[in-house]
Design a protein around this motif. Structure first.
Motif, PDB file in Angstrom:
ATOM      1  N   GLU A  15       9.462 -40.006  28.103  1.00 42.41           N
ATOM      2  CA  GLU A  15       9.610 -38.760  27.452  1.00 42.41           C
ATOM      3  C   GLU A  15       8.823 -37.456  27.507  1.00 42.41           C
ATOM      4  N   SER A  16       7.372 -37.745  27.877  1.00 45.49           N
ATOM      5  CA  SER A  16       6.716 -36.350  27.674  1.00 45.49           C
ATOM      6  C   SER A  16       6.393 -35.950  29.374  1.00 45.49           C
ATOM      7  N   VAL A  17       6.688 -36.926  30.660  1.00 44.38           N
ATOM      8  CA  VAL A  17       6.989 -36.514  31.841  1.00 44.38           C
ATOM      9  C   VAL A  17       8.192 -36.132  32.074  1.00 44.38           C
ATOM     10  N   TYR A  69       9.680 -34.671  29.707  1.00 43.00           N
ATOM     11  CA  TYR A  69       9.974 -32.978  29.688  1.00 43.00           C
ATOM     12  C   TYR A  69       9.291 -31.805  29.904  1.00 43.00           C
ATOM     13  N   ARG A  70       7.816 -32.922  31.076  1.00 45.79           N
ATOM     14  CA  ARG A  70       7.571 -32.002  31.713  1.00 45.79           C
ATOM     15  C   ARG A  70       8.498 -30.725  33.330  1.00 45.79           C
ATOM     16  N   GLU A  88      10.584 -28.545  32.810  1.00 43.28           N
ATOM     17  CA  GLU A  88      10.324 -27.213  32.587  1.00 43.28           C
ATOM     18  C   GLU A  88       9.621 -27.018  33.877  1.00 43.28           C
ATOM     19  N   THR A 137      16.989 -37.581  25.297  1.00 48.69           N
ATOM     20  CA  THR A 137      16.022 -39.027  24.681  1.00 48.69           C
ATOM     21  C   THR A 137      16.848 -39.571  23.157  1.00 48.69           C
ATOM     22  N   GLU A 168      14.678 -46.080  27.884  1.00 50.40           N
ATOM     23  CA  GLU A 168      13.553 -44.688  28.041  1.00 50.40           C
ATOM     24  C   GLU A 168      14.395 -42.614  28.042  1.00 50.40           C
ATOM     25  N   GLU A 200       7.341 -34.320  39.330  1.00 50.00           N
ATOM     26  CA  GLU A 200       6.619 -35.042  38.567  1.00 50.00           C
ATOM     27  C   GLU A 200       4.904 -34.406  38.530  1.00 50.00           C
TER      28      GLU A 200
END
Length: 433
Positions: free
Chosen positions: A65-67, A69-70, A73, A93, A104, A177
């Motif tokens: 999830e964090s990857v 969103y990053r 953006e 998500t 995931e 990424e």
């Protein structure tokens, strides 16, 4: 088993309601065939699938999830900076299986039409100039990224897509990424990106050779080094300071024109003189890619690749000369060229052949075909006649985006290579690794 209600969280600038119809309760690798687009896939660290959505195609990558969103953006920032890359659609998500097991998050990007996977390019009978043009395209992309302060972190052919651009290629970033955006990059950051690119390219080409998709006599190490040389040559041309005597002030305009020839506009130029006022130093401060494509857009509204724009502008100049309109306002002649030359040629392509190539690429090849016919017949072949010949004899033989350079989609699929040899990668955003 009917899916349990899910609390999906969709983050997207312009969410398509049709996203809700996709089977998010199923692990991506198990999605039913009716939801998938028939595009070949490549090797990836993550599960990647291609789905049809509202008449188009999207790439879906399962990732933390964090990857997700990053990367979403970062891709949005790069798109706002007009860097060639895939267009982000959104992040989803809150997925869960029918049994309530969490799944995931996914990152969704748009499929890049008319793009060329590097494995399909290098899997053919590779000509030296094809390798050079592909590496040139990647070098230009890397320079553009570094100019705006983007550190890639994992530069490779797998993380890049290529589209035809007249006789060259244009490269697009498809995986951010590992990237990061800074105000400026240090020489160390640029050097590390360049070394990673060199090593990855060599490894990728050696993998192709091991899978017998690339001739053994192709020098993978030399091709990897070629990227370094091309990058450094272009970076120097775009950023180095230049000093000359006060009497050679013409070199200021010459420097600008040289950068224009490379396809870059100079947004800001730093000009200084020494204490005695006898020596002038110039250094580009703001450099933007797309000189010819912006000029063509301004004149005609056509949004094309840089070298396609260069070729179309040359034909526009020939049109003005042939009609004795060099002294006329360029925009008026451009309008007539668009309506009398470009649009009739593009409209002459039958609907069933329009997925073969982009319109600007078709027009570029048409100009080449017209020149060939004129040389062969020793006369100036009119454009309508050349167009008919091209549409009847040349274009039908061109592979469309699911069969690039003579490689069929079936031959590129993973299950077509049961021995573990390297499969060709599809022409969408499949290289999220």
């Amino acid at each position: 088993m009917s899916p349990r209600p899910q609390r999906l969280q969709i983050t997207a600038a312009s969410p398509d309601p049709a996203l809700l119809d996709l089977p998010w309760h199923i692990p991506l690798e198990d999605w039913p065939a009716e939801n998938l687009a028939a595009l070949p896939r490549g090797i990836s660290r993550h599960i990647v699938r291609f789905a049809r959505l509202s008449g188009g195609v999207i790439a879906i990558k399962e990732i933390g999830e964090s990857v997700a969103y990053r990367e979403y953006e970062l891709l949005r920032q790069l798109n706002r900076l007009d860097v060639p890359g895939v267009e982000p659609v959104g992040v989803i998500t809150g997925r869960s299986s029918p049994e309530g097991e969490p799944l995931e998050a996914v990152l969704i990007t748009k499929h890049l039409q008319f793009s060329l996977p590097y494995r399909a390019l290098f899997s053919q009978a590779l000509r030296p100039d094809t390798a050079t043009r592909l590496i040139d395209a990647l070098a230009v992309l890397l320079v553009r990224l570094h100019l705006i302060g983007f550190y890639w972190g994992d530069v490779s052919l797998s993380n890049t897509l290529f589209r035809r651009d007249a006789e060259t290629f244009a490269a697009y970033l498809v995986d951010a990424e590992t990237g990061d955006l800074h105000d400026t990059l240090t020489d160390g950051q640029r050097g590390y990106d360049l070394e990673v690119a060199r090593v990855n390219i060599i490894g990728e080409l050696m993998d192709l050779q091991a899978g017998e998709f690339l001739e053994d006599d192709v020098d993978a190490i030399a091709i990897g080094q070629m990227l370094v040389d091309r990058y450094e040559e272009l970076w120097t041309a775009l950023t180095d300071a230049e000093s000359f005597g006060l009497g050679d002030r013409w070199r200021v305009q010459a420097r600008i024109e040289r950068l224009n020839d490379l396809g870059f506009d100079v947004g800001e130029l730093d000009i200084t003189t020494d204490v005695g006022g006898t020596t002038v130093s110039i250094q580009p401060k703001v450099v933007d890619a797309g000189h010819h494509s912006r000029r063509l857009m301004r004149l005609t509204g056509l949004d094309v690749q840089e070298n396609q724009a260069r070729r179309l502008l040359n034909d526009l100049d020939s049109f003005r000369a042939a009609s004795h309109r060099q002294g006329e306002d360029e925009s008026f002649a451009a309008h007539d060229w668009l309506t009398e030359v470009f649009e009739p040629a593009v409209r002459a392509v039958p609907r069933e052949l329009r997925l073969k190539l982009e319109p600007a690429q078709v027009f570029h090849e048409l100009l080449d075909h017209r020149w060939f016919l004129s040389q062969q017949q020793r006369r100036d072949v009119p454009m309508p006649e050349a167009t008919r010949s091209y549409v009847e004899n040349i274009l039908p033989g061109r592979p469309d985006e699911q069969a690039i350079l003579g490689v069929s989609a079936a031959d590129l699929r993973e299950d077509a290579h049961p021995t573990g040899s390297i499969p060709a990668v599809d022409d969408a955003t499949r290289s999220h690794r």
